[in-house]
Enzyme design. Sequence first.
Site, PDB file in Angstrom:
ATOM      1  N   ASP A 267     -12.567  20.296  84.936  1.00 38.00           N
ATOM      2  CA  ASP A 267     -12.728  21.824  84.730  1.00 38.00           C
ATOM      3  C   ASP A 267     -11.551  22.968  84.744  1.00 38.00           C
ATOM      4  O   ASP A 267     -10.009  22.571  85.090  1.00 38.00           O
ATOM      5  CB  ASP A 267     -13.777  22.423  84.487  1.00 38.00           C
ATOM      6  CG  ASP A 267     -13.639  23.123  83.364  1.00 38.00           C
ATOM      7  OD1 ASP A 267     -14.076  22.991  81.742  1.00 38.00           O
ATOM      8  OD2 ASP A 267     -14.318  24.386  84.167  1.00 38.00           O
TER       9      ASP A 267
ATOM     10  N   HIS B  28     -18.717  16.705  78.824  1.00 35.19           N
ATOM     11  CA  HIS B  28     -17.881  17.383  79.567  1.00 35.19           C
ATOM     12  C   HIS B  28     -18.170  17.420  80.744  1.00 35.19           C
ATOM     13  O   HIS B  28     -16.831  17.076  81.553  1.00 35.19           O
ATOM     14  CB  HIS B  28     -17.515  18.641  79.188  1.00 35.19           C
ATOM     15  CG  HIS B  28     -16.400  19.934  79.781  1.00 35.19           C
ATOM     16  ND1 HIS B  28     -15.235  19.468  79.912  1.00 35.19           N
ATOM     17  CD2 HIS B  28     -17.283  20.479  80.592  1.00 35.19           C
ATOM     18  CE1 HIS B  28     -15.032  19.739  80.913  1.00 35.19           C
ATOM     19  NE2 HIS B  28     -16.289  20.853  81.058  1.00 35.19           N
TER      20      HIS B  28
END
Length: 292
Positions: free
Chosen positions: A106, A271
């Site tokens: 991320d 995620h």
Amino acid sequence: MTVIEHFTYQRVPVDGDVSLNVAVGGSGPPIVLLHGFPQTHLIWRHVARDLAADHQVIVPDLRGYGASDKPADLDGQTYSKRRMAQDVVNLARALGHERFALAGHDRGGLVAFRAGLDHPHAITHLAPVDMLPTLDMWEVMNGVSAAIGFHLYLMAQPPGLPERMIAAAPDAFFGHFLDAWTGRPEAIPADVRAEYLRASREAVTSIVADYRASAGIDREHDRADRVSGRRLGMPVTVLQRDWGDALPYDAVALWGAWAPDLEHRTITGGHFVAEEDPALVVRALRELSARP
């Protein structure tokens, strides 16, 4: 505070008065693991312990996050990924490593990507996890599907409004992403979730500054590199979730334009893959480190 078991903690100066909180464990070839939003170094707790069997594993909180320093953003560049990438290189050097492998999830993936471009002689192998380079990210988001990234637009606004809005209900804001982006909620236990929320509450201003930089100076840096033809020279493995209609893009083509020596793997699940499927991440990182 929750910690990575069997790792030692220290604060390491990396840039003037800025020091990073870092956990270090194991011995062997060095690998640095960078976390993303809205988390801290703890996202790597499972992966780090496994890799420590044959690597020296270095797991910092990024500047502005966790227990690392949170300098005021006076010029719009304090949280540029170029500046944060330099932090990482300085951190590794302070721990005795001129060259090291680097993985980033991320926001940490954005820092890792910039480190790979700016410091090709320091980064031996690169593993971005579930992210796109800043310029590509802004270009693929459009229409109603861009609602999945509403926070990007909110935190891109000038200083003042986004900070006040988020600080008014920080647990609801940061908790939204922990809930919405997690495929297996049990992968983030209550104590770790509480630590993420506590750390984020204390870092609203610096987190917003990090995101604001991506709408400004980071995008400019990426565009300059695209125009000049600058590429990642090391072996790269990308682990990327298929976001489907929410983010329709050809990930392999986008990454291939930046990384000639690319292995791209589409992953299933949520995620937060380092927490949801750490064995998959460990396997990918070990295979990457074996590439010449």
